[in-house]
Design a protein around this motif. Structure first.
Motif, PDB file in Angstrom:
ATOM      1  N   TYR A 195       0.921  -1.318  -0.274  1.00  0.00           N
ATOM      2  CA  TYR A 195      -0.176  -0.520   0.098  1.00  0.00           C
ATOM      3  C   TYR A 195       0.747   0.857  -0.035  1.00  0.00           C
ATOM      4  O   TYR A 195       0.627   2.051  -0.713  1.00  0.00           O
ATOM      5  CB  TYR A 195      -0.587  -0.055   1.827  1.00  0.00           C
ATOM      6  N   GLY A 196       1.735   1.270   1.293  1.00  0.00           N
ATOM      7  CA  GLY A 196       2.751   2.760   1.056  1.00  0.00           C
ATOM      8  C   GLY A 196       3.707   2.853  -0.358  1.00  0.00           C
ATOM      9  O   GLY A 196       3.384   3.817  -1.108  1.00  0.00           O
ATOM     10  N   LEU A 197       3.930   1.772  -1.193  1.00  0.00           N
ATOM     11  CA  LEU A 197       4.698   2.007  -2.700  1.00  0.00           C
ATOM     12  C   LEU A 197       3.992   2.414  -3.718  1.00  0.00           C
ATOM     13  O   LEU A 197       4.145   3.577  -4.575  1.00  0.00           O
ATOM     14  CB  LEU A 197       5.394  -0.049  -2.817  1.00  0.00           C
ATOM     15  N   GLY A 198       2.499   1.462  -3.292  1.00  0.00           N
ATOM     16  CA  GLY A 198       1.154   2.314  -4.207  1.00  0.00           C
ATOM     17  C   GLY A 198       1.431   3.891  -4.259  1.00  0.00           C
ATOM     18  O   GLY A 198       0.912   4.407  -5.274  1.00  0.00           O
ATOM     19  N   ALA A 199       0.814   4.320  -2.292  1.00  0.00           N
ATOM     20  CA  ALA A 199       0.755   5.528  -2.569  1.00  0.00           C
ATOM     21  C   ALA A 199       1.536   6.563  -3.272  1.00  0.00           C
ATOM     22  O   ALA A 199       1.161   7.707  -3.312  1.00  0.00           O
ATOM     23  CB  ALA A 199       0.348   5.832  -1.212  1.00  0.00           C
ATOM     24  N   VAL A 255       5.896   8.887  -8.012  1.00  0.00           N
ATOM     25  CA  VAL A 255       6.918   9.305  -9.152  1.00  0.00           C
ATOM     26  C   VAL A 255       6.812  10.139 -11.139  1.00  0.00           C
ATOM     27  O   VAL A 255       7.234  10.602 -11.177  1.00  0.00           O
ATOM     28  CB  VAL A 255       7.278   7.487  -9.007  1.00  0.00           C
ATOM     29  N   GLY A 256       5.059   9.278 -11.001  1.00  0.00           N
ATOM     30  CA  GLY A 256       4.292  10.703 -11.781  1.00  0.00           C
ATOM     31  C   GLY A 256       4.453  11.224 -11.796  1.00  0.00           C
ATOM     32  O   GLY A 256       4.954  12.873 -12.667  1.00  0.00           O
ATOM     33  N   TYR A 257       4.343  11.870 -11.269  1.00  0.00           N
ATOM     34  CA  TYR A 257       4.414  13.556 -10.688  1.00  0.00           C
ATOM     35  C   TYR A 257       5.626  14.307 -10.746  1.00  0.00           C
ATOM     36  O   TYR A 257       5.942  15.020 -11.781  1.00  0.00           O
ATOM     37  CB  TYR A 257       4.081  13.211  -9.227  1.00  0.00           C
ATOM     38  N   ILE A 258       6.883  13.467 -10.421  1.00  0.00           N
ATOM     39  CA  ILE A 258       8.073  14.193 -10.093  1.00  0.00           C
ATOM     40  C   ILE A 258       8.569  14.445 -11.797  1.00  0.00           C
ATOM     41  O   ILE A 258       8.894  15.216 -12.055  1.00  0.00           O
ATOM     42  CB  ILE A 258       8.680  13.521  -9.138  1.00  0.00           C
ATOM     43  N   ILE A 259       8.503  13.267 -12.346  1.00  0.00           N
ATOM     44  CA  ILE A 259       8.629  12.406 -14.093  1.00  0.00           C
ATOM     45  C   ILE A 259       7.871  13.730 -14.610  1.00  0.00           C
ATOM     46  O   ILE A 259       9.339  14.783 -15.729  1.00  0.00           O
ATOM     47  CB  ILE A 259       8.724  11.687 -14.418  1.00  0.00           C
ATOM     48  N   ILE A 310       9.852  13.907  -4.275  1.00  0.00           N
ATOM     49  CA  ILE A 310       9.970  13.236  -3.318  1.00  0.00           C
ATOM     50  C   ILE A 310      10.031  11.961  -2.321  1.00  0.00           C
ATOM     51  O   ILE A 310       9.458  11.057  -2.581  1.00  0.00           O
ATOM     52  CB  ILE A 310      12.137  12.959  -3.605  1.00  0.00           C
ATOM     53  N   ALA A 311       9.388  12.794  -1.479  1.00  0.00           N
ATOM     54  CA  ALA A 311       9.086  13.170   0.081  1.00  0.00           C
ATOM     55  C   ALA A 311       8.133  11.839   0.270  1.00  0.00           C
ATOM     56  O   ALA A 311       7.221  11.653   0.441  1.00  0.00           O
ATOM     57  CB  ALA A 311       8.573  14.519   0.706  1.00  0.00           C
ATOM     58  N   GLY A 312       6.302  12.141  -1.049  1.00  0.00           N
ATOM     59  CA  GLY A 312       5.371  11.442  -0.772  1.00  0.00           C
ATOM     60  C   GLY A 312       5.809   9.904  -1.422  1.00  0.00           C
ATOM     61  O   GLY A 312       5.609   9.673  -0.631  1.00  0.00           O
ATOM     62  N   LEU A 313       7.002   9.791  -2.380  1.00  0.00           N
ATOM     63  CA  LEU A 313       7.506   8.447  -2.175  1.00  0.00           C
ATOM     64  C   LEU A 313       8.602   8.078  -1.435  1.00  0.00           C
ATOM     65  O   LEU A 313       7.577   6.726  -0.594  1.00  0.00           O
ATOM     66  CB  LEU A 313       8.116   8.222  -3.395  1.00  0.00           C
ATOM     67  N   VAL A 314       8.751   8.794  -0.277  1.00  0.00           N
ATOM     68  CA  VAL A 314      10.073   8.756   0.454  1.00  0.00           C
ATOM     69  C   VAL A 314       8.798   8.351   1.971  1.00  0.00           C
ATOM     70  O   VAL A 314       9.086   7.332   2.261  1.00  0.00           O
ATOM     71  CB  VAL A 314      11.420   9.505   0.898  1.00  0.00           C
TER      72      VAL A 314
END
Length: 438
Positions: free
Chosen positions: A64-68, A73-77, A390-394
């Motif tokens: 779940y955390g990875l998916g959230a 990742v898409g946002y950053i790119i 990147i904080a969203g992923l981390v």
């Protein structure tokens, strides 16, 4: 010296033209605030969906955390390219495109059945939303001089905490009352119903949002001239500002801004995505009650944004108005780990953290345009947001991993607090008062 360019008349114009800025604010900010509310609601409702979704689909907390987090990742790119496109095609068309596509994709999350589907859809959702926040922030620089932006950015960005104030109870209510209706679980109804406002607001954008003040039919020629005069004077004050793509992208201060916002978002996303879980772990089972309690830190966030943003504008001071809230947020997150089994103290510590961290956001976003203009500003806003997100992923991945490994999110929250303290020092060390305090 010509009176149209000397400082006293221009400053007087800017100070006495409150009616003009009030008119602009009422025309733009409520609509943009609702758009941001819808955007953030579509981003964080996955935190409520988790309360049923993880069990229904047999996801681990790590999955779940990875998916959230893959949203980011898409946002950053796509963030920098999106903002450059916005500068070329205009805010109205591009913001409308962003909102309509992200609304549709958010609604499609109701059909997810496997972790892979969840990962892919979250990534595409991030790509669709990329550019909205930095695009709007860049757009506002074309309407307001620097010394008015702290308060204005705060008014726009209260959509972020309001998404939890309004969305928390609504999300809990949807999951309770729509569960099993027509064979769909509450979390599926949540994604479907909460995607509708984004699509509708995206369509309304074509009529509600002028590309710039020259195309605003609700401004007369005199008002346009006065606004342009204020903006020209503001640009003259920032005569050393950078303007090119290179100046925005290859600028160490922009990367430092990204680091500062990264630390803010580590804490903010921990609260936004995981507050329902923290409250449930403190002993609350009913999803509607959880929704009501998540609104409390968000209300504090609204107050923090408005109060700190207005104070920063009033004193024309940015550095301490950013560094102090980061420090307070770090202390509050640390304290939350020692009271996680106590409901009242859990809500109190996260309320303090939310007030401080969200209060720092409008001050932070008033910084890039103090030394960047034009294409450099569009690039700088987007790059800083990309680094920060990147904080969203981390944040999501680290909390999920820590929870699976140790049973609590404490280690992740301690890490976030350290990052906040380091960046509180960076604010004071890297940004001289003469550069940003205007």
């Amino acid at each position: 010296m010509n009176s149209t360019t000397s400082n006293p008349p221009l400053l007087q114009t800017g100070e006495t033209n409150r009616d003009l800025y009030t008119k602009i604010t009422w025309r733009l900010i409520p609509f943009l605030c609702f758009c941001y509310l819808a955007a953030y609601l579509d981003r964080i409702n996955v935190g409520f969906a988790k309360l049923q979704m993880v069990e229904d689909l047999q996801f681990s907390v790590t999955a779940y955390g990875l998916g959230a987090g893959l949203f980011f990742v898409g946002y950053i790119i796509f963030e920098v390219p999106s903002n450059l496109i916005l500068e070329k095609v205009g805010a109205r068309m591009w913001i409308a495109r962003i909102m309509i596509t992200w609304g549709i994709l958010s609604g499609l999350t109701m059909f997810v059945t496997t972790p892979t589907q969840f990962y892919v859809l979250r990534f595409i959702l991030g790509a669709a939303e990329a550019g909205f926040l930095p695009g709007v922030l860049y757009y506002l620089t074309t309407w307001y001089p620097t010394y008015r932006r702290g308060k204005i950015i705060a008014l726009f960005m209260i959509g972020l905490p309001l998404s939890s104030v309004i969305g928390g109870p609504i999300s809990g209510w949807i999951m309770n009352h729509f569960d099993q209706l027509h064979g769909l679980r509450g979390w599926q109804w949540l994604f479907l119903l909460e995607s509708i406002p984004s699509v509708l607001l995206g369509i309304l954008t074509f009529w509600a949002l002028p590309d710039n003040h020259h195309k605003a039919k609700w401004l007369n020629n005199e008002e346009r001239a006065l606004l342009q005069r204020d903006l020209d004077h503001d640009n003259a004050e920032g005569k050393h500002s950078k303007h090119s793509f290179k100046d925005g992208f290859f600028n160490i201060k922009v990367w430092m801004l990204g680091s500062i916002d990264f630390s803010i978002l580590l804490g903010a996303y921990a609260i936004g995505f995981w507050m329902p879980s923290f409250i449930r772990n403190a002993g609350v089972a009913d999803t509607f009650d959880i929704g009501l309690l998540t609104a409390i830190p968000s209300i504090a966030g609204v107050i923090g944004m408005l109060a700190i943003g207005a104070s920063s504008d009033h004193y024309r001071e940015r550095r301490w108005h950013l560094s102090i809230p980061l420090t307070v947020g770090a202390i509050a997150l640390t304290c939350s780990t020692f009271v996680s089994s106590n409901l009242i103290l859990t809500v109190v510590t996260f309320t303090v953290a939310s007030c401080a961290l969200l209060g720092a956001v409008p001050v932070f976003f008033s910084l890039p345009a103090t030394f960047l203009k034009g294409t450099a500003a569009a690039t700088g806003f987007a790059l800083a947001c990309s680094i920060a997100n990147i904080a969203g992923l981390v944040s999501n991945s680290l909390i999920g991993w820590a929870t699976d490994l140790t049973g609590t999110a404490h280690a992740a929250l301690w890490f976030f607090a350290v990052c906040l303290l380091l960046n509180a020092v960076l604010v004071l060390a890297a940004f001289p008062a003469k550069l940003v305090n205007r």
